[in-house]
Write a protein that holds these residues in place. Structure first.
Motif, mmCIF file in Angstrom:
data_model
loop_
_atom_site.group_PDB
_atom_site.id
_atom_site.type_symbol
_atom_site.label_atom_id
_atom_site.label_comp_id
_atom_site.label_asym_id
_atom_site.label_seq_id
_atom_site.Cartn_x
_atom_site.Cartn_y
_atom_site.Cartn_z
ATOM 1 N N PRO A 1 1.572 11.744 -2.859
ATOM 2 C CA PRO A 1 3.018 11.606 -3.090
ATOM 3 C C PRO A 1 3.792 12.920 -2.977
ATOM 4 N N ASN B 1 -19.908 0.305 6.172
ATOM 5 C CA ASN B 1 -18.534 -0.110 5.884
ATOM 6 C C ASN B 1 -18.102 -1.125 6.946
ATOM 7 N N SER C 1 -12.260 1.838 2.022
ATOM 8 C CA SER C 1 -12.885 2.267 3.257
ATOM 9 C C SER C 1 -13.645 3.543 2.928
ATOM 10 N N GLN C 2 -14.196 4.161 3.956
ATOM 11 C CA GLN C 2 -15.004 5.346 3.707
ATOM 12 C C GLN C 2 -14.192 6.443 3.008
ATOM 13 N N PHE C 3 -12.917 6.524 3.319
ATOM 14 C CA PHE C 3 -12.114 7.628 2.795
ATOM 15 C C PHE C 3 -11.071 7.215 1.770
ATOM 16 N N ARG C 4 -10.581 5.994 1.866
ATOM 17 C CA ARG C 4 -9.433 5.625 1.046
ATOM 18 C C ARG C 4 -9.701 4.406 0.195
ATOM 19 N N ALA C 5 -9.081 4.391 -0.965
ATOM 20 C CA ALA C 5 -9.140 3.226 -1.835
ATOM 21 C C ALA C 5 -7.867 2.423 -1.648
ATOM 22 N N ALA C 6 -7.998 1.133 -1.348
ATOM 23 C CA ALA C 6 -6.822 0.271 -1.212
ATOM 24 C C ALA C 6 -6.564 -0.378 -2.561
ATOM 25 N N TYR C 7 -5.807 0.331 -3.408
ATOM 26 C CA TYR C 7 -5.633 -0.125 -4.788
ATOM 27 C C TYR C 7 -5.007 -1.517 -4.853
ATOM 28 N N PHE D 1 1.460 3.340 -3.178
ATOM 29 C CA PHE D 1 0.422 4.224 -3.697
ATOM 30 C C PHE D 1 0.433 5.559 -2.970
ATOM 31 N N ALA D 2 0.794 5.521 -1.700
ATOM 32 C CA ALA D 2 0.915 6.779 -0.971
ATOM 33 C C ALA D 2 2.110 7.577 -1.493
ATOM 34 N N ASN D 3 3.145 6.869 -1.924
ATOM 35 C CA ASN D 3 4.366 7.552 -2.350
ATOM 36 C C ASN D 3 4.420 7.828 -3.848
ATOM 37 N N GLY D 4 3.374 7.465 -4.582
ATOM 38 C CA GLY D 4 3.340 7.788 -6.001
ATOM 39 C C GLY D 4 4.137 6.833 -6.864
ATOM 40 N N GLY E 1 0.812 -1.214 0.000
ATOM 41 C CA GLY E 1 0.000 0.000 0.000
ATOM 42 C C GLY E 1 0.843 1.261 0.000
ATOM 43 N N ALA E 2 2.036 1.185 0.592
ATOM 44 C CA ALA E 2 2.892 2.369 0.702
ATOM 45 C C ALA E 2 3.247 2.940 -0.666
ATOM 46 N N GLU F 1 -15.451 -3.504 -1.324
ATOM 47 C CA GLU F 1 -15.329 -3.526 0.129
ATOM 48 C C GLU F 1 -13.932 -3.122 0.582
ATOM 49 N N TYR G 1 3.609 4.339 -8.843
ATOM 50 C CA TYR G 1 2.554 3.543 -9.470
ATOM 51 C C TYR G 1 3.119 2.519 -10.444
ATOM 52 N N GLN H 1 -5.931 11.099 -2.819
ATOM 53 C CA GLN H 1 -4.883 10.096 -2.610
ATOM 54 C C GLN H 1 -3.741 10.278 -3.599
ATOM 55 N N GLU I 1 1.449 4.963 6.367
ATOM 56 C CA GLU I 1 1.634 3.813 5.481
ATOM 57 C C GLU I 1 2.716 4.120 4.444
#
Lengths: 282, 420
Positions: free
Chosen positions: B255, B41, A241-247, A46-49, A43-44, A238, A51, B251, B277
């Motif tokens: 970055p 959720n 979550s409400q705020f984030r997409a776990a790609y 995606f947070a760090n770009g 997951g990290a 599923e 891709y 999101q 994360e």
């Protein structure tokens, strides 16, 4: 023969074919490759770009482990099977019966009924969204596997009947007449004469309907919610979550969800292609 | 193991509620309590199911019937649900979002509950639960908004947390001189720009003005609104925001913050999980309250609040009221907002919060430094239609600030049409 086989074309045509084929293939498969790549990233990334680069760690096992052991995915896969298999059986059974009746018997209104089955295929199902949802709610079938199965059977039967009727029409009619002369009951004619001849059509149709229903997203979202009835196509969300997409998890889930129809396709490739062209050519 | 923990917890809660709730003998509750919840959720769902089960166990003669509806679907279903044969307790949102249901008489007045001792702890959201001087529901969770920044970058450049607009602009200039953007933002889905507007507008003219604008009582072409945009424009003209932000989701804008290309992010507390994360440590991260712009204006904070309400047609009013006491008690709020549950802030000031510096700062800020009031965020405070037109305008302004007149005229047209 058209098109001319590549092997018989000029050398320059062959060369450009060989050059462009891999390119087109890569371009075509790029989204799938991206999903496959995403599914092994942490997951990290995606947070760090990160891709498209090398995954910062190889998380195949933890991502897929998450999908199988720490989410509702197994339940969703189960639901998908519980929805798809009864639908395939129901739609194929009903349409063979209807196809037999429409293909063998001559009665007033035969053509009219047949046209109604065809006409059903021309209704874009999106416009049925609201009435169907209201109907399932008032019948107490909302958010249940049963509701989805009934609806899918009802909707697939139209197309399947068209398919089956044309196939049965193409069978040699003297076979049936011969059986009648022998005094065989009509339902035995169906069971012992027509059905065995329909095996290729049954197989093709079953494969086709299986993929249609497994990949259905629209009705899954409209008619169900939550893990007790939702199939895998809708259940993948599923992981958001409400705020984030776990790609990364969604990608892993998508791969898992896509495997059954892909496996089905490779195992039954012959029937699949037959299914697409059958009924179209007569 | 789990069931042992759960059982002992139920006992604890039961004891806590027994002492904190008023003298009404709650064990005599009977009949059925019907709850319709939008906590669909996975984590919130588990919380809601846990609460329903516990409440059921606490009251042997009472049967709790829980229906969980998809969170998005509930936004359109609630009106039907409250109309005919309503459930006793429903989930909804605070402030202007309750307006239509209060006006239609569908929510029950719970003002007398708020006079009980336990409810003093909920003071921070009392304003958000009040319409016509009466309270119409209770909050169970919220989360703070504010500026999350890279403490390591600030330290390297010798910057400190700004408290005034001048300090803010000076900080930003220093960052830009060092080729670092002041803020990352992704406005592709529009709402992030709404957060900026909430803060700039409420810091410039105060909570009451912002709410009046939300209720459609102020013209968008008003000079005061223009002042807000003028403040915003100072940042835009400096180049404070990352380039091409209209192409990123929130999101996808992360970055820039993670790589140190941008030093801060105005965002809700849910962003912290993503920062961590991505590999940032708590030493590299910190939080500050959005600085004052007009020194005479009290701090107002965005803290979207989720709530429980009693339907005015509730059949089991006693049980419903007891359930509201239950969800607002410090013990229950502490647990349902814990890191393993909702991971947000309890509204009750007497509740305890997890050992997390952002939760601690947020809790402190909302409980004692938000005298202006609690805003619910642009898309909750403004009616849905106005919010959607409005956020489009805000995004356009951030990209083409010269279009301001055009945008404001368009929003004003929309206001006159929507608030008819």
């Amino acid at each position: 023969m058209f098109p001319t086989p590549i092997a018989k074309r000029s050398r320059s045509a062959q060369l450009s074919y060989q050059a462009f084929l891999p390119l087109a293939l890569i371009l075509w498969l790029l989204p799938l490759l991206a999903v496959a790549l995403f599914s092994v990233k942490p997951g990290a990334d995606f947070a760090n770009g990160n891709y498209w680069g090398i995954p910062s760690s190889f998380d195949l096992f933890s991502n897929y482990g998450m999908v199988f052991f720490e989410s509702n995915m197994p339940r969703y896969l189960m639901n998908s099977l519980l929805i798809t298999i009864p639908t395939v059986i129901g739609a194929v059974a009903l349409s063979s019966l209807a196809g037999f009746a429409l293909g063998i018997y001559k009665f007033r209104g035969n053509l009219l009924i047949f046209f109604m089955f065809i006409a059903g295929n021309f209704v874009p199902f999106q416009i049925l969204m609201v009435p169907v949802r209201d109907l399932t709610i008032s019948m107490g079938l909302y958010d249940s596997v049963m509701g989805l199965v009934l609806f899918h059977v009802a909707f697939q039967t139209g197309f399947c009947t068209l398919f089956m009727r044309n196939f049965i029409r193409a069978l040699p009619y003297p076979l049936i007449e011969a059986a009648r002369v022998e005094g065989v009951a009509e339902w035995r004619i169906f069971w012992y004469v027509v059905l065995p001849l329909m095996k290729p059509a049954l197989a093709a149709l079953a494969v086709l309907v299986f993929t249609f229903i497994w990949n259905d997203y629209f009705w899954a979202v409209v008619l169900t919610q939550g893990p007790n009835a939702q199939p895998v196509t809708a259940g993948i969300t599923e992981f958001n979550s409400q705020f984030r997409a776990a790609y990364h998890l969604m990608s892993a889930g998508s791969i898992v969800a896509a495997l059954p129809p892909v496996a089905m396709f490779f195992l039954m490739q012959k029937h699949f292609i037959a299914g697409l062209t059958l009924g179209a050519v007569k | 193991m789990h069931s042992i923990l759960k059982t002992s917890f139920v006992a604890l809660i039961a004891a806590g509620v027994a002492t904190s709730a008023s003298a009404e003998a709650h064990s005599t509750l009977s009949g059925t309590l019907r709850i319709s919840s939008d906590m669909s959720n996975p984590a919130p769902r588990a919380v809601m199911e846990g609460m329903a089960a516990e409440f059921d166990e606490m009251h042997p003669d009472l049967e709790v019937e829980l229906t969980i509806v998809d969170r998005e679907a509930w936004k359109t279903q609630i009106r039907n649900a409250l109309g005919a044969n309503p459930p006793d307790v429903v989930n909804w949102y605070a402030a202007n979002r309750m307006g239509p249901y209060v006006d239609a008489g569908l929510f029950a007045d719970v003002t007398d509950l708020w006079e009980e001792e336990q409810f003093e702890g909920l003071a921070s959201t009392k304003g958000a639960m009040t319409i016509d001087d009466k309270q119409w529901g209770v909050p169970y969770t919220y989360y703070q908004w504010g500026v999350y920044y890279r403490a390591d970058i600030y330290e390297e450049l010798g910057l400190s947390e700004p408290e005034t607009w001048e300090e803010e602009l000076a900080n930003c200039q220093t960052l830009l001189d060092n080729d670092i953007k002041c803020y990352t933002i992704g406005t592709k889905f529009l709402w992030t720009a709404g957060g900026w507007f909430d803060y700039l507008n409420s810091r410039t003219h105060g909570y009451d003005f912002h709410m009046a604008l939300a209720r459609g009582e102020v013209e968008w072409t008003d000079d005061r609104v223009r002042e807000t945009f003028a403040n915003w424009r100072e940042l835009i003209d400096m180049g404070a925001f990352i380039d091409d932000h209209q192409n990123y989701s929130w999101q996808e804008a992360l970055p820039f913050f993670q790589n140190g290309e941008a030093a801060a992010y105005l965002m809700g507390n849910f962003a912290v999980a993503a920062f961590r994360e991505g590999g940032l440590t708590d030493e590299q991260l910190d939080f500050y309250q959005f600085p004052k712009i007009n020194p005479d204006v009290d701090y107002a904070e965005d803290a979207p609040t989720d709530t429980f309400h009693i339907a005015s047609g509730a059949e089991n009013m006693d049980a419903a009221r007891e359930f509201l006491r239950y969800v607002t008690s410090p013990e229950v709020q502490t647990r349902i907002n814990g890191g393993d549950a909702l991971g947000q802030l309890p509204v009750n000031a007497n509740a305890e919060i997890g050992d997390d510096k952002f939760l601690e700062q947020g809790f402190e800020m909302l409980s004692s430094n938000a005298e202006g009031g609690i805003m619910q965020f642009f898309d909750r405070d403004f009616p849905a239609e106005m919010a959607s037109v409005g956020m489009e305008g805000l995004q356009e302004f951030m990209v083409f600030p010269d279009n301001l007149d055009d945008i404001l005229n368009r929003l004003e047209d929309a206001r006159q049409r929507i608030y008819e």
